[in-house]
Scaffold this motif. Sequence first.
Motif, short mmCIF file in Angstrom:
data_model
loop_
_atom_site.label_atom_id
_atom_site.label_comp_id
_atom_site.label_asym_id
_atom_site.label_seq_id
_atom_site.Cartn_x
_atom_site.Cartn_y
_atom_site.Cartn_z
N CYS A 55 0.84 -1.20 0.00
CA CYS A 55 0.00 0.00 0.00
C CYS A 55 0.87 1.24 0.00
O CYS A 55 0.64 2.19 -0.76
CB CYS A 55 -0.95 0.00 1.19
SG CYS A 55 -0.13 -0.19 2.80
N SER A 56 1.91 1.26 0.83
CA SER A 56 2.82 2.40 0.88
C SER A 56 3.68 2.49 -0.37
O SER A 56 3.93 3.58 -0.88
CB SER A 56 3.74 2.29 2.12
OG SER A 56 3.00 2.37 3.31
N VAL A 57 4.11 1.34 -0.86
CA VAL A 57 4.94 1.31 -2.06
C VAL A 57 4.21 1.93 -3.24
O VAL A 57 4.79 2.64 -4.06
CB VAL A 57 5.36 -0.14 -2.39
CG1 VAL A 57 6.04 -0.21 -3.76
CG2 VAL A 57 6.29 -0.69 -1.31
N ASN A 63 3.09 7.23 1.92
CA ASN A 63 2.48 7.37 3.24
C ASN A 63 2.73 6.12 4.09
O ASN A 63 2.71 5.00 3.60
CB ASN A 63 0.98 7.58 3.12
CG ASN A 63 0.64 8.97 2.62
OD1 ASN A 63 1.38 9.92 2.83
ND2 ASN A 63 -0.49 9.10 1.94
N ASN A 64 2.95 6.33 5.38
CA ASN A 64 3.20 5.23 6.32
C ASN A 64 1.87 4.58 6.73
O ASN A 64 1.47 4.60 7.89
CB ASN A 64 3.95 5.75 7.55
CG ASN A 64 5.27 6.39 7.19
OD1 ASN A 64 6.08 5.79 6.50
ND2 ASN A 64 5.48 7.61 7.66
N ILE A 65 1.21 3.99 5.77
CA ILE A 65 -0.17 3.54 5.94
C ILE A 65 -0.33 2.49 7.03
O ILE A 65 -1.20 2.65 7.91
CB ILE A 65 -0.74 3.06 4.59
CG1 ILE A 65 -0.80 4.24 3.61
CG2 ILE A 65 -2.13 2.44 4.77
CD1 ILE A 65 -1.11 3.86 2.18
N ALA A 86 2.58 13.87 8.22
CA ALA A 86 4.02 14.05 8.07
C ALA A 86 4.47 13.84 6.64
O ALA A 86 5.49 14.39 6.21
CB ALA A 86 4.76 13.08 8.99
N THR A 87 3.72 13.07 5.87
CA THR A 87 4.08 12.81 4.47
C THR A 87 3.07 13.36 3.48
O THR A 87 3.28 13.29 2.26
CB THR A 87 4.21 11.29 4.22
OG1 THR A 87 3.01 10.64 4.64
CG2 THR A 87 5.39 10.71 5.01
N ASN A 88 1.98 13.91 3.96
CA ASN A 88 0.90 14.37 3.09
C ASN A 88 0.37 15.70 3.60
O ASN A 88 -0.12 15.78 4.73
CB ASN A 88 -0.22 13.33 3.04
CG ASN A 88 -1.29 13.63 2.01
OD1 ASN A 88 -1.29 14.70 1.40
ND2 ASN A 88 -2.20 12.70 1.81
N THR A 118 -9.99 -0.53 3.97
CA THR A 118 -10.59 0.71 3.44
C THR A 118 -9.72 1.91 3.84
O THR A 118 -10.10 2.74 4.67
CB THR A 118 -12.03 0.89 3.96
OG1 THR A 118 -12.01 0.76 5.39
CG2 THR A 118 -12.94 -0.16 3.39
N ILE A 119 -8.56 1.99 3.21
CA ILE A 119 -7.53 2.97 3.59
C ILE A 119 -8.02 4.40 3.42
O ILE A 119 -7.86 5.26 4.30
CB ILE A 119 -6.25 2.73 2.78
CG1 ILE A 119 -5.68 1.34 3.10
CG2 ILE A 119 -5.21 3.82 3.05
CD1 ILE A 119 -4.59 0.88 2.14
#
Length: 484
Positions: A55-57, A63-65, A86-88, A118-119
């Motif tokens: 998901c992060s890749v 994002n550090n999902i 922090a990333t978005n 459901t991210i």
Amino acid sequence: MAENMLKFVSLPQAQPEKRSAVDRNTDFNEIYRSFVAESAEEQASRCSQCGIPFCSVHCPLGNNIPDWLKLTAEGRLREAYELSSATNNFPEICGRICPQDRLCEGNCVIEKGFESVTIGAVERFVTDTAFEEGWVAPQAPAFERGTSVGIIGAGPAGLAAAEQLRAQGHTVHVYDRHDRVGGLLVYGIPGFKLEKHIVERRHRLLEQAGIVFHLGMEIADRDGEGRVSFDSLRARHDAVLIATGVYKSREMGGPGAGLSGVVRALDYLTASNRLSLGDRVEAFESGLLDARDKDVVVIGGGDTAMDCVRTAIRQGARSVKCLYRRDRANMPGSLREVKNAEEEGVEFVWLAAPEAFLGDGHVEGVRAARMKLGLPDATGRRSVDPIENGSFTVPADLVIKALGFDPEPLARDWGAPDLATSRWGTLKVDHLSFETSLPGVFAAGDIVRGASLVVWAIRDGRDAAVRINEWIENKALVGAVAAE
């Protein structure tokens, strides 16, 4: 591993409640309701916390999902928001409009067999909660550097860069031709996907951080009322970032292309969004850009086409058809959006390519050709070929061309012949430094990569801000050495 994770084996996927098609077709409000805290925690607990978080890749922002999903599952929402932001720069926007089915959720490890986490819905819930609780604050700098950066374009790339540069202590001025901040977030994306107060809320935060906005300001080849020359802009700032996006609609020729009632997607969507914002829109009042009681045909298969068909439904069109030359499996738009459109009453005509627009003065129909998929081309995508004697006609009072966007000729319009462009009209940059052919002038977002996703624009804006800050620091260092 925390015991409240890996619940995908026992807990089914659940999306936030979606308003019924009958209900949502009557307004431009968002169609998904937000999770309640208990539901968000349950859905976040389905994360498998896998060793390689695909998901992060597959998130352009990286994002550090899995980490903020775990924090959400544990009820640590403030920490989840801090990690997400922090990333978005705009997680509440990405949670609403990112095509998660093609990015993070589409690459979730548990997707095969258990359905993905459901991210997007959890991301939206966490950020909305952060705003409600007052956890979101403007990023004021620790100190002022005494340097300034001018940013052309108040869309996602420009805004992300502005926030990052301001946090580094630079004075930041953002120039935009429109009267509101947000670019296509405000004028291109309909309210049923992104309500405009969400963007305005971010605008206020950026102003509170000290970012100065110059709205209704055109960049031109000379100074004047409501415009500033590109040369003047370069002279007044230590560095300039071009983040204009791409607004030039791709055109379609052929017989009848000039008939009244054949319109561009961006004109149509801008009129609808301005109307929702309370503006007076003459082209809507005249009926030209109003779909009410009309047979509407939208040409295209991307997300802009989906926005157009769903807008036409809400305006009270008699019928809405989407013509796309490939099939459902090969369309570029989000399949989730296709499903929403079908629920709302849109009819998709697959494997159909327009040949001509019919009518006498005003469009009355679209003649299209039946298509078939051929062999893959050099890109790996299957070609399309017309079927012999496969022409047919679709009645239409309003035809909307949603064929994508190209860059405007900035070098010509701004009187900057040394501003190098590619053969596609995008700006050429050093892809490590984001610097254009002009020293101290940088570019990011769609004006460099071509029409793309909002999440990529945010990523580009953040990365460009890092390089601009380094460039200014290096320039100051060189100046200090020279002075010695």
